[in-house]
Design a protein around this motif. Structure first.
Motif, PDB file in Angstrom:
ATOM      1  N   LEU A   2     -45.709  39.363  56.791  1.00  0.00           N
ATOM      2  CA  LEU A   2     -44.823  38.245  56.580  1.00  0.00           C
ATOM      3  C   LEU A   2     -45.576  36.187  55.880  1.00  0.00           C
ATOM      4  O   LEU A   2     -45.823  36.294  57.121  1.00  0.00           O
ATOM      5  CB  LEU A   2     -43.497  38.159  56.783  1.00  0.00           C
ATOM      6  N   SER A   3     -45.173  36.098  54.441  1.00  0.00           N
ATOM      7  CA  SER A   3     -45.382  34.810  54.266  1.00  0.00           C
ATOM      8  C   SER A   3     -44.416  33.593  55.322  1.00  0.00           C
ATOM      9  O   SER A   3     -43.226  34.861  55.909  1.00  0.00           O
ATOM     10  CB  SER A   3     -45.078  34.509  52.974  1.00  0.00           C
ATOM     11  N   SER A   4     -44.504  32.522  55.489  1.00  0.00           N
ATOM     12  CA  SER A   4     -43.967  31.942  56.485  1.00  0.00           C
ATOM     13  C   SER A   4     -42.780  31.264  55.853  1.00  0.00           C
ATOM     14  O   SER A   4     -41.424  31.674  56.232  1.00  0.00           O
ATOM     15  CB  SER A   4     -45.053  30.417  56.327  1.00  0.00           C
ATOM     16  N   LEU A   5     -42.534  31.104  54.035  1.00  0.00           N
ATOM     17  CA  LEU A   5     -41.896  31.078  53.286  1.00  0.00           C
ATOM     18  C   LEU A   5     -40.424  32.506  53.813  1.00  0.00           C
ATOM     19  O   LEU A   5     -39.242  31.975  54.130  1.00  0.00           O
ATOM     20  CB  LEU A   5     -41.695  30.800  51.869  1.00  0.00           C
ATOM     21  N   LEU A   6     -41.240  33.418  53.292  1.00  0.00           N
ATOM     22  CA  LEU A   6     -40.333  34.106  53.837  1.00  0.00           C
ATOM     23  C   LEU A   6     -39.266  34.798  55.314  1.00  0.00           C
ATOM     24  O   LEU A   6     -38.715  35.040  55.188  1.00  0.00           O
ATOM     25  CB  LEU A   6     -40.790  35.691  52.944  1.00  0.00           C
ATOM     26  N   VAL A   7     -40.221  34.362  56.316  1.00  0.00           N
ATOM     27  CA  VAL A   7     -39.952  33.634  57.504  1.00  0.00           C
ATOM     28  C   VAL A   7     -38.991  33.097  57.518  1.00  0.00           C
ATOM     29  O   VAL A   7     -38.237  32.784  58.204  1.00  0.00           O
ATOM     30  CB  VAL A   7     -41.299  34.105  58.535  1.00  0.00           C
ATOM     31  N   GLY A   8     -39.021  31.919  57.028  1.00  0.00           N
ATOM     32  CA  GLY A   8     -37.979  31.042  56.334  1.00  0.00           C
ATOM     33  C   GLY A   8     -36.594  31.362  56.394  1.00  0.00           C
ATOM     34  O   GLY A   8     -35.687  31.042  56.710  1.00  0.00           O
ATOM     35  N   VAL A   9     -36.917  32.699  55.147  1.00  0.00           N
ATOM     36  CA  VAL A   9     -35.392  33.113  54.721  1.00  0.00           C
ATOM     37  C   VAL A   9     -35.115  33.434  55.609  1.00  0.00           C
ATOM     38  O   VAL A   9     -33.659  33.670  55.313  1.00  0.00           O
ATOM     39  CB  VAL A   9     -36.156  33.816  53.592  1.00  0.00           C
ATOM     40  N   LEU A  10     -35.998  34.143  56.212  1.00  0.00           N
ATOM     41  CA  LEU A  10     -35.624  35.330  57.423  1.00  0.00           C
ATOM     42  C   LEU A  10     -34.164  34.735  58.383  1.00  0.00           C
ATOM     43  O   LEU A  10     -33.250  34.786  58.856  1.00  0.00           O
ATOM     44  CB  LEU A  10     -36.340  35.974  57.849  1.00  0.00           C
ATOM     45  N   ILE A  11     -35.101  33.607  58.321  1.00  0.00           N
ATOM     46  CA  ILE A  11     -34.335  32.678  59.843  1.00  0.00           C
ATOM     47  C   ILE A  11     -32.597  32.054  59.436  1.00  0.00           C
ATOM     48  O   ILE A  11     -32.043  31.744  59.955  1.00  0.00           O
ATOM     49  CB  ILE A  11     -35.099  31.392  59.627  1.00  0.00           C
ATOM     50  N   ALA A  12     -33.345  31.758  57.429  1.00  0.00           N
ATOM     51  CA  ALA A  12     -32.134  30.754  57.187  1.00  0.00           C
ATOM     52  C   ALA A  12     -30.997  32.238  57.191  1.00  0.00           C
ATOM     53  O   ALA A  12     -29.421  31.829  57.266  1.00  0.00           O
ATOM     54  CB  ALA A  12     -32.041  30.290  55.771  1.00  0.00           C
ATOM     55  N   ALA A  13     -31.205  33.519  56.642  1.00  0.00           N
ATOM     56  CA  ALA A  13     -30.390  34.876  56.615  1.00  0.00           C
ATOM     57  C   ALA A  13     -29.657  34.404  57.859  1.00  0.00           C
ATOM     58  O   ALA A  13     -28.719  34.918  58.205  1.00  0.00           O
ATOM     59  CB  ALA A  13     -30.711  35.788  55.688  1.00  0.00           C
ATOM     60  N   PHE A  14     -30.341  34.515  58.865  1.00  0.00           N
ATOM     61  CA  PHE A  14     -29.844  34.817  60.494  1.00  0.00           C
ATOM     62  C   PHE A  14     -29.157  33.972  60.889  1.00  0.00           C
ATOM     63  O   PHE A  14     -27.683  34.312  61.162  1.00  0.00           O
ATOM     64  CB  PHE A  14     -31.122  34.824  60.951  1.00  0.00           C
ATOM     65  N   LEU A  15     -29.168  33.052  60.139  1.00  0.00           N
ATOM     66  CA  LEU A  15     -27.717  31.465  61.045  1.00  0.00           C
ATOM     67  C   LEU A  15     -27.168  31.553  59.787  1.00  0.00           C
ATOM     68  O   LEU A  15     -25.942  31.548  61.207  1.00  0.00           O
ATOM     69  CB  LEU A  15     -28.836  29.805  60.310  1.00  0.00           C
ATOM     70  N   PHE A  16     -26.833  32.003  58.579  1.00  0.00           N
ATOM     71  CA  PHE A  16     -25.591  32.226  57.991  1.00  0.00           C
ATOM     72  C   PHE A  16     -25.143  33.466  58.008  1.00  0.00           C
ATOM     73  O   PHE A  16     -23.863  33.024  58.437  1.00  0.00           O
ATOM     74  CB  PHE A  16     -26.090  32.068  55.871  1.00  0.00           C
ATOM     75  N   GLU A  17     -25.147  34.588  58.646  1.00  0.00           N
ATOM     76  CA  GLU A  17     -24.576  35.483  59.467  1.00  0.00           C
ATOM     77  C   GLU A  17     -24.370  34.977  60.989  1.00  0.00           C
ATOM     78  O   GLU A  17     -22.706  35.196  60.528  1.00  0.00           O
ATOM     79  CB  GLU A  17     -25.553  36.650  59.455  1.00  0.00           C
ATOM     80  N   LEU A  18     -24.967  33.982  61.083  1.00  0.00           N
ATOM     81  CA  LEU A  18     -24.431  34.248  62.517  1.00  0.00           C
ATOM     82  C   LEU A  18     -22.833  33.461  62.152  1.00  0.00           C
ATOM     83  O   LEU A  18     -22.030  32.764  63.254  1.00  0.00           O
ATOM     84  CB  LEU A  18     -25.777  33.324  63.643  1.00  0.00           C
ATOM     85  N   ILE A  19     -22.934  31.988  61.886  1.00  0.00           N
ATOM     86  CA  ILE A  19     -22.225  31.238  61.096  1.00  0.00           C
ATOM     87  C   ILE A  19     -21.068  31.939  60.454  1.00  0.00           C
ATOM     88  O   ILE A  19     -20.288  31.786  61.154  1.00  0.00           O
ATOM     89  CB  ILE A  19     -22.767  29.976  59.907  1.00  0.00           C
ATOM     90  N   ASN A  20     -20.578  32.861  59.785  1.00  0.00           N
ATOM     91  CA  ASN A  20     -20.603  33.465  59.216  1.00  0.00           C
ATOM     92  C   ASN A  20     -19.536  34.517  59.838  1.00  0.00           C
ATOM     93  O   ASN A  20     -18.736  34.443  59.944  1.00  0.00           O
ATOM     94  CB  ASN A  20     -20.819  35.094  58.175  1.00  0.00           C
ATOM     95  N   GLY A  21     -20.596  34.962  60.831  1.00  0.00           N
ATOM     96  CA  GLY A  21     -19.376  35.461  62.229  1.00  0.00           C
ATOM     97  C   GLY A  21     -18.754  34.728  62.960  1.00  0.00           C
ATOM     98  O   GLY A  21     -17.406  35.183  62.910  1.00  0.00           O
ATOM     99  N   PHE A  22     -19.176  33.348  63.191  1.00  0.00           N
ATOM    100  CA  PHE A  22     -18.249  32.807  63.899  1.00  0.00           C
ATOM    101  C   PHE A  22     -16.634  32.201  63.483  1.00  0.00           C
ATOM    102  O   PHE A  22     -16.153  31.456  63.836  1.00  0.00           O
ATOM    103  CB  PHE A  22     -19.083  32.166  65.202  1.00  0.00           C
ATOM    104  N   HIS A  23     -17.333  31.554  61.886  1.00  0.00           N
ATOM    105  CA  HIS A  23     -16.548  30.881  60.920  1.00  0.00           C
ATOM    106  C   HIS A  23     -15.217  32.249  60.771  1.00  0.00           C
ATOM    107  O   HIS A  23     -14.357  31.686  60.778  1.00  0.00           O
ATOM    108  CB  HIS A  23     -17.595  30.991  59.855  1.00  0.00           C
ATOM    109  N   ASP A  24     -15.815  33.245  60.458  1.00  0.00           N
ATOM    110  CA  ASP A  24     -14.641  34.260  59.892  1.00  0.00           C
ATOM    111  C   ASP A  24     -14.035  35.131  61.490  1.00  0.00           C
ATOM    112  O   ASP A  24     -13.756  35.890  60.644  1.00  0.00           O
ATOM    113  CB  ASP A  24     -15.549  34.810  58.888  1.00  0.00           C
ATOM    114  N   ALA A  25     -14.482  34.975  62.389  1.00  0.00           N
ATOM    115  CA  ALA A  25     -14.358  35.814  63.215  1.00  0.00           C
ATOM    116  C   ALA A  25     -12.623  35.492  63.440  1.00  0.00           C
ATOM    117  O   ALA A  25     -12.138  36.255  63.529  1.00  0.00           O
ATOM    118  CB  ALA A  25     -14.863  35.271  64.504  1.00  0.00           C
ATOM    119  N   ALA A  26     -12.121  34.294  63.099  1.00  0.00           N
ATOM    120  CA  ALA A  26     -10.410  33.902  63.466  1.00  0.00           C
ATOM    121  C   ALA A  26      -9.771  34.895  62.559  1.00  0.00           C
ATOM    122  O   ALA A  26      -8.758  35.769  62.287  1.00  0.00           O
ATOM    123  CB  ALA A  26     -10.151  32.651  62.946  1.00  0.00           C
TER     124      ALA A  26
END
Length: 330
Positions: A2-26
């Motif tokens: 995996l390229s470093s930029l693709l790894v960065g996309v996966l990390i950003a996707a992880f953070l977004f989904e994590l935030i989506n989880g606690f942001h929308d848990a309510a």
């Protein structure tokens, strides 16, 4: 490798989904917690499990994101920019305790980043945005409100002879079931947006063929991340959704969750990435209005609605700005 930029996309996707989880848990558990049908920790664990299950069972919304919003496969830094723009907006609205739409934040940011990347409006599939984003933006909350109002009126008639204590006892129990349905529906729609974004990134690198669907590992990755995010909770927004719009009772909690879950399932079936925040909020408004218009705190409701309409244009600008900055660096 995996390229470093693709790894960065996966990390950003992880953070977004994590935030989506606690942001929308309510969305799924606020009414359950505030009517005391379940204690917060039990409600959050239940919601996390049902979010995970829902995220694994559908991919129509993910395909809308992957193929129905923009007509090109953009560079990785554009996808990364879209995720960063959405993350910024989600964190800002979470800090302000405003139940905004993570879905529209991601879509708006992707549109903005694509426009800046291509220097053109022509690579955005505006018919897809209209049919799968703009129209559901208006129709899904209206469906939630109508279902909430109608179901509440029906229950009033059906249980008119019951004592308040007897009715509360019944709907305390039923609300656990409706909350599970809502959490499942949230996962089946919301988790798919990130699946779609990751799939675009994989297609751009030739790791997945276009039109072949969402890889299983991407589904598991997003489902697990959303479940983790949900388990963190979302106490700030939970307070706004659970008690800010109207004074909730167990029957209203049951009606709101059931109505919004039905509306979300309808939209998921047609591949429309809707805002679960909008739907549960208007379902609460509908159930409250069935008891009388004065039962709804329309000032709070107006603030929430304003955030809905602001999210898409603001995140288009955010996504474009982030893409411009990163583009200069890259």
């Amino acid at each position: 490798m995996l390229s470093s930029l693709l790894v960065g996309v996966l990390i950003a996707a992880f953070l977004f989904e994590l935030i989506n989880g606690f942001h929308d848990a309510a969305n799924a558990i606020a009414t359950t917690v505030y009517t005391r049908a379940l204690p917060p920790r039990a409600a959050i664990i239940m919601s996390a499990c049902m979010n995970f299950l829902g995220a694994l069972t559908h991919e129509s919304v993910a395909m809308t994101i992957a193929e129905g919003i923009v007509s090109i496969t953009p560079d990785l830094y554009v996808i990364f920019s879209a995720l960063v723009g959405a993350i910024i907006w989600d964190l800002f609205t979470w800090w302000k305790a405003v139940p905004s739409s993570s879905s529209h934040a991601l879509i708006g940011s992707l549109i903005g980043a694509t426009i800046v990347y291509t220097h053109s409006l022509g690579y955005v599939q505006w018919d897809g945005v209209l049919n799968k984003v703009i129209i559901p933006l208006f129709t899904s909350p209206l469906i939630g409100f109508a279902l909430g109002f109608t179901l509440m009126r029906f229950i009033f008639e059906l249980f008119a002879s019951w004592t308040p204590h007897r009715a509360n006892t019944l709907f305390h129990r039923l609300q656990i079931v409706s909350s599970m349905f809502m959490a499942y529906s949230h996962g089946s729609n919301d988790a798919q947006k990130t699946m779609g974004i990751i799939t675009i990134a994989l297609v751009s690198q030739g790791l997945v063929a276009a039109g072949t669907g969402i890889p299983l590992w991407v589904k598991i990755f997003c489902a697990t991340t959303m479940a983790i995010g949900t388990s963190v909770g979302g106490q700030r927004i939970m307070k706004t959704v659970g008690s800010g719009v109207t004074k909730l009772e167990p029957v209203m909690g049951f009606v709101s969750e059931t109505s919004s879950a039905i509306a979300i399932q309808i939209m998921t079936a047609i591949g429309a990435p809707v805002s679960t925040t909008q739907v549960i909020t208007t379902a609460i408004m509908g159930s409250g209005s069935a008891k009388g218009l004065r039962k709804v705190h329309w000032g709070v409701a107006a603030d929430i609605v304003q955030a809905w309409f602001v999210t898409l244009p603001v995140t288009i600008v955010l996504g474009g700005l982030v893409c411009w900055i990163i583009g200069m660096i890259v």
